[in-house]
Design a protein around this motif. Structure first.
Motif, PDB file in Angstrom:
ATOM      1  N   VAL A  51       0.851  -1.194   0.000  1.00 11.42           N
ATOM      2  CA  VAL A  51       0.000   0.000   0.000  1.00 11.42           C
ATOM      3  C   VAL A  51       0.889   1.248   0.000  1.00 11.42           C
ATOM      4  CG1 VAL A  51      -1.767   1.303   1.228  1.00 11.42           C
ATOM      5  CG2 VAL A  51      -1.850  -1.196   1.230  1.00 11.42           C
ATOM      6  N   ASP A  52       0.536   2.204  -0.881  1.00  8.50           N
ATOM      7  CA  ASP A  52       1.194   3.520  -0.914  1.00  8.50           C
ATOM      8  C   ASP A  52       2.706   3.436  -1.112  1.00  8.50           C
ATOM      9  OD1 ASP A  52      -1.269   4.725  -0.522  1.00  8.50           O
ATOM     10  OD2 ASP A  52      -1.057   4.751   1.667  1.00  8.50           O
ATOM     11  N   VAL A  53       3.145   2.493  -1.932  1.00  9.07           N
ATOM     12  CA  VAL A  53       4.565   2.376  -2.266  1.00  9.07           C
ATOM     13  C   VAL A  53       4.676   2.376  -3.785  1.00  9.07           C
ATOM     14  CG1 VAL A  53       6.640   0.941  -2.104  1.00  9.07           C
ATOM     15  CG2 VAL A  53       5.060   1.061  -0.170  1.00  9.07           C
ATOM     16  N   ASN A 187      10.975   1.166   7.779  1.00 10.07           N
ATOM     17  CA  ASN A 187      11.813   2.298   8.160  1.00 10.07           C
ATOM     18  C   ASN A 187      12.557   2.850   6.954  1.00 10.07           C
ATOM     19  OD1 ASN A 187      14.839   3.097   9.209  1.00 10.07           O
ATOM     20  ND2 ASN A 187      13.248   3.788  10.620  1.00 10.07           N
ATOM     21  N   ALA A 188      13.062   1.966   6.080  1.00 14.11           N
ATOM     22  CA  ALA A 188      13.781   2.414   4.890  1.00 14.11           C
ATOM     23  C   ALA A 188      12.856   3.164   3.940  1.00 14.11           C
ATOM     24  CB  ALA A 188      14.409   1.216   4.186  1.00 14.11           C
ATOM     25  N   VAL A 189      11.629   2.664   3.758  1.00 18.42           N
ATOM     26  CA  VAL A 189      10.665   3.355   2.893  1.00 18.42           C
ATOM     27  C   VAL A 189      10.343   4.730   3.462  1.00 18.42           C
ATOM     28  CG1 VAL A 189       8.284   3.315   2.058  1.00 18.42           C
ATOM     29  CG2 VAL A 189       9.677   1.246   1.939  1.00 18.42           C
ATOM     30  N   VAL A 193      12.011   6.804   0.607  1.00 18.87           N
ATOM     31  CA  VAL A 193      11.023   6.878  -0.468  1.00 18.87           C
ATOM     32  C   VAL A 193      10.012   7.985  -0.228  1.00 18.87           C
ATOM     33  CG1 VAL A 193       9.195   5.627  -1.685  1.00 18.87           C
ATOM     34  CG2 VAL A 193      11.296   4.432  -1.012  1.00 18.87           C
ATOM     35  N   GLU A 194       9.428   8.010   0.960  1.00 18.05           N
ATOM     36  CA  GLU A 194       8.355   8.972   1.221  1.00 18.05           C
ATOM     37  C   GLU A 194       8.797  10.425   1.050  1.00 18.05           C
ATOM     38  OE1 GLU A 194       6.569   8.025   4.954  1.00 18.05           O
ATOM     39  OE2 GLU A 194       5.798   6.084   4.258  1.00 18.05           O
TER      40      GLU A 194
END
Length: 220
Positions: A51-53, A187-189, A193-194
Protein backbone atom coordinates in the motif's frame (compact mmCIF):
# COMPACT_ATOMS: atom_id res chain seq x y z
CA UNK A 1 23.80 -18.33 -2.65
CA UNK A 2 23.91 -21.35 -0.35
CA UNK A 3 22.11 -21.68 2.97
CA UNK A 4 18.62 -21.87 4.38
CA UNK A 5 15.61 -20.10 2.91
CA UNK A 6 15.63 -17.78 5.92
CA UNK A 7 19.24 -16.81 5.24
CA UNK A 8 18.52 -16.24 1.54
CA UNK A 9 15.52 -14.04 2.31
CA UNK A 10 17.57 -11.98 4.77
CA UNK A 11 20.37 -11.63 2.23
CA UNK A 12 18.01 -10.42 -0.52
CA UNK A 13 16.32 -7.96 1.84
CA UNK A 14 19.79 -6.60 2.62
CA UNK A 15 20.53 -6.21 -1.10
CA UNK A 16 17.20 -4.46 -1.72
CA UNK A 17 17.92 -2.08 1.17
CA UNK A 18 21.34 -1.35 -0.35
CA UNK A 19 19.68 -0.56 -3.70
CA UNK A 20 16.88 1.61 -2.31
CA UNK A 21 18.97 4.80 -1.79
CA UNK A 22 19.61 4.84 -5.56
CA UNK A 23 15.91 4.83 -6.44
CA UNK A 24 14.43 8.03 -7.85
CA UNK A 25 10.78 8.63 -8.81
CA UNK A 26 10.15 8.58 -12.54
CA UNK A 27 8.68 11.56 -14.32
CA UNK A 28 7.47 9.66 -17.41
CA UNK A 29 3.91 8.56 -18.10
CA UNK A 30 2.35 6.23 -15.56
CA UNK A 31 1.80 2.56 -16.37
CA UNK A 32 -1.51 1.64 -17.93
CA UNK A 33 -1.24 -2.12 -17.47
CA UNK A 34 -1.10 -3.68 -14.02
CA UNK A 35 2.04 -5.61 -13.13
CA UNK A 36 0.88 -9.18 -12.59
CA UNK A 37 3.96 -9.90 -10.50
CA UNK A 38 3.18 -7.15 -7.96
CA UNK A 39 -0.60 -6.61 -8.01
CA UNK A 40 -2.13 -8.51 -5.09
CA UNK A 41 1.20 -10.11 -4.17
CA UNK A 42 1.09 -11.83 -0.74
CA UNK A 43 4.87 -11.37 -0.51
CA UNK A 44 4.55 -7.58 -0.82
CA UNK A 45 1.73 -7.65 1.75
CA UNK A 46 3.90 -9.67 4.14
CA UNK A 47 6.72 -7.13 3.72
CA UNK A 48 4.34 -4.18 4.25
CA UNK A 49 4.97 -2.89 0.71
CA UNK A 50 1.51 -3.44 -0.76
CA UNK A 51 0.00 0.00 0.00
CA UNK A 52 1.19 3.52 -0.91
CA UNK A 53 4.56 2.38 -2.27
CA UNK A 54 5.70 3.23 -5.83
CA UNK A 55 5.60 0.29 -8.20
CA UNK A 56 9.35 0.33 -9.06
CA UNK A 57 10.13 -0.06 -5.34
CA UNK A 58 7.63 -2.91 -5.04
CA UNK A 59 8.87 -4.60 -8.21
CA UNK A 60 12.51 -4.51 -7.14
CA UNK A 61 11.57 -6.28 -3.92
CA UNK A 62 9.22 -8.87 -5.42
CA UNK A 63 11.75 -9.85 -8.11
CA UNK A 64 14.40 -10.47 -5.47
CA UNK A 65 12.02 -12.76 -3.57
CA UNK A 66 11.11 -14.43 -6.88
CA UNK A 67 14.81 -15.15 -7.35
CA UNK A 68 14.88 -16.96 -3.98
CA UNK A 69 11.89 -19.08 -5.01
CA UNK A 70 13.23 -19.78 -8.51
CA UNK A 71 16.60 -21.03 -7.23
CA UNK A 72 14.98 -23.33 -4.68
CA UNK A 73 12.45 -24.68 -7.22
CA UNK A 74 15.24 -25.27 -9.75
CA UNK A 75 17.19 -27.26 -7.17
CA UNK A 76 14.08 -29.26 -6.15
CA UNK A 77 13.28 -29.96 -9.81
CA UNK A 78 16.81 -31.10 -10.63
CA UNK A 79 16.81 -33.52 -7.70
CA UNK A 80 13.27 -34.90 -7.88
CA UNK A 81 11.55 -34.21 -11.22
CA UNK A 82 13.64 -35.61 -14.09
CA UNK A 83 11.19 -35.07 -16.97
CA UNK A 84 10.45 -31.46 -16.05
CA UNK A 85 14.14 -30.79 -15.44
CA UNK A 86 14.98 -32.14 -18.90
CA UNK A 87 12.32 -30.00 -20.62
CA UNK A 88 13.44 -26.86 -18.78
CA UNK A 89 17.06 -27.54 -19.72
CA UNK A 90 16.15 -28.04 -23.40
CA UNK A 91 14.07 -24.85 -23.39
CA UNK A 92 16.97 -22.90 -21.88
CA UNK A 93 19.34 -24.30 -24.51
CA UNK A 94 16.98 -23.22 -27.30
CA UNK A 95 16.66 -19.77 -25.74
CA UNK A 96 20.44 -19.44 -25.41
CA UNK A 97 20.81 -20.02 -29.16
CA UNK A 98 18.70 -16.96 -29.98
CA UNK A 99 20.88 -14.16 -31.38
CA UNK A 100 19.09 -11.39 -29.45
CA UNK A 101 17.31 -11.39 -26.08
CA UNK A 102 16.15 -7.96 -24.94
CA UNK A 103 15.52 -8.85 -21.29
CA UNK A 104 18.72 -10.80 -20.60
CA UNK A 105 21.37 -9.71 -18.13
CA UNK A 106 19.27 -7.14 -16.30
CA UNK A 107 19.58 -6.43 -12.60
CA UNK A 108 16.74 -7.91 -10.48
CA UNK A 109 15.23 -4.43 -10.08
CA UNK A 110 14.48 -4.34 -13.82
CA UNK A 111 13.64 -7.98 -14.56
CA UNK A 112 10.08 -8.57 -15.67
CA UNK A 113 9.40 -4.96 -16.62
CA UNK A 114 8.27 -4.07 -20.14
CA UNK A 115 11.31 -3.54 -22.34
CA UNK A 116 9.41 -1.02 -24.48
CA UNK A 117 7.35 2.03 -23.45
CA UNK A 118 3.61 1.67 -23.77
CA UNK A 119 2.35 2.69 -27.22
CA UNK A 120 0.71 6.06 -27.85
CA UNK A 121 -2.36 6.11 -30.15
CA UNK A 122 -1.54 7.31 -33.67
CA UNK A 123 2.18 7.42 -32.86
CA UNK A 124 3.60 4.06 -34.00
CA UNK A 125 7.15 3.07 -33.07
CA UNK A 126 9.73 2.69 -35.80
CA UNK A 127 10.77 -0.54 -34.06
CA UNK A 128 10.50 -2.11 -30.61
CA UNK A 129 12.95 -4.23 -28.64
CA UNK A 130 10.34 -6.93 -28.14
CA UNK A 131 9.68 -6.91 -31.90
CA UNK A 132 13.37 -7.33 -32.64
CA UNK A 133 13.51 -10.21 -30.16
CA UNK A 134 10.52 -11.90 -31.82
CA UNK A 135 12.09 -11.51 -35.26
CA UNK A 136 15.35 -13.01 -34.01
CA UNK A 137 13.48 -15.93 -32.43
CA UNK A 138 11.62 -16.60 -35.69
CA UNK A 139 14.88 -16.63 -37.64
CA UNK A 140 16.39 -19.09 -35.17
CA UNK A 141 13.33 -21.38 -35.13
CA UNK A 142 14.14 -25.07 -34.84
CA UNK A 143 12.22 -28.20 -35.84
CA UNK A 144 9.47 -29.10 -33.39
CA UNK A 145 10.54 -31.74 -30.85
CA UNK A 146 9.05 -35.23 -30.83
CA UNK A 147 5.49 -35.11 -29.42
CA UNK A 148 4.88 -36.68 -26.03
CA UNK A 149 3.01 -39.92 -25.62
CA UNK A 150 -0.16 -39.77 -23.47
CA UNK A 151 1.75 -41.42 -20.63
CA UNK A 152 4.58 -38.89 -20.88
CA UNK A 153 2.10 -35.99 -20.91
CA UNK A 154 0.46 -37.27 -17.74
CA UNK A 155 3.80 -37.80 -16.02
CA UNK A 156 4.95 -34.30 -16.98
CA UNK A 157 1.69 -32.75 -15.72
CA UNK A 158 2.24 -34.48 -12.37
CA UNK A 159 5.79 -33.16 -12.13
CA UNK A 160 4.61 -29.63 -12.98
CA UNK A 161 1.95 -29.94 -10.25
CA UNK A 162 4.60 -31.02 -7.71
CA UNK A 163 6.86 -28.12 -8.69
CA UNK A 164 3.96 -25.65 -8.37
CA UNK A 165 3.04 -27.02 -4.95
CA UNK A 166 6.64 -26.75 -3.79
CA UNK A 167 6.79 -23.13 -4.99
CA UNK A 168 3.56 -22.28 -3.15
CA UNK A 169 4.85 -23.80 0.08
CA UNK A 170 8.08 -21.88 -0.31
CA UNK A 171 6.17 -18.65 -0.91
CA UNK A 172 4.27 -19.17 2.34
CA UNK A 173 7.55 -19.74 4.21
CA UNK A 174 8.96 -16.53 2.76
CA UNK A 175 5.85 -14.58 3.82
CA UNK A 176 6.29 -15.81 7.38
CA UNK A 177 9.99 -14.95 7.35
CA UNK A 178 9.37 -11.44 6.00
CA UNK A 179 7.46 -10.60 9.18
CA UNK A 180 10.89 -10.51 10.85
CA UNK A 181 12.04 -7.80 8.42
CA UNK A 182 8.96 -5.55 8.26
CA UNK A 183 10.34 -2.94 10.63
CA UNK A 184 13.56 -2.26 8.75
CA UNK A 185 11.75 -2.41 5.39
CA UNK A 186 9.17 0.11 6.60
CA UNK A 187 11.81 2.30 8.16
CA UNK A 188 13.78 2.41 4.89
CA UNK A 189 10.67 3.35 2.89
CA UNK A 190 9.85 6.09 5.41
CA UNK A 191 13.37 7.55 5.23
CA UNK A 192 14.22 7.10 1.55
CA UNK A 193 11.02 6.88 -0.47
CA UNK A 194 8.35 8.97 1.22
CA UNK A 195 10.39 12.24 1.27
CA UNK A 196 10.96 11.95 -2.49
CA UNK A 197 7.25 11.43 -3.13
CA UNK A 198 6.40 14.39 -0.90
CA UNK A 199 8.90 16.58 -2.81
CA UNK A 200 7.38 15.46 -6.11
CA UNK A 201 3.87 16.34 -4.94
CA UNK A 202 5.05 19.69 -3.59
CA UNK A 203 6.62 20.52 -6.96
CA UNK A 204 3.37 19.61 -8.67
CA UNK A 205 1.39 21.82 -6.29
CA UNK A 206 3.73 24.76 -6.97
CA UNK A 207 3.42 24.25 -10.70
CA UNK A 208 -0.38 24.10 -10.57
CA UNK A 209 -0.52 27.23 -8.39
CA UNK A 210 1.82 29.28 -10.61
CA UNK A 211 0.38 32.23 -12.59
CA UNK A 212 1.76 30.79 -15.80
CA UNK A 213 -0.39 27.67 -15.39
CA UNK A 214 -3.54 29.74 -14.77
CA UNK A 215 -3.00 32.05 -17.75
CA UNK A 216 -1.92 29.18 -19.95
CA UNK A 217 -5.11 27.28 -19.21
CA UNK A 218 -7.54 30.06 -20.21
CA UNK A 219 -8.94 30.71 -23.64
CA UNK A 220 -10.24 33.93 -25.13
Amino acid sequence: MQGSIEARVSHEVDRWLAWLPRWRPGTHRARVRLCTRCFGSPILAAAGLDVDVPHPVQHAFSMRMKGVIDLAVDDYTARNLPMLHREIRLAEERKARRPYRAGEGLEPEFLGLDVDPEPVPDQPFLFTLSGLEADAAAEAAEPAPRPFTPQEKEALREEVRLADEFAKQLGRRICVELAQHRYRIGNAVERLVEPQIEDLLADLDRELDSPGWSSGGTTS
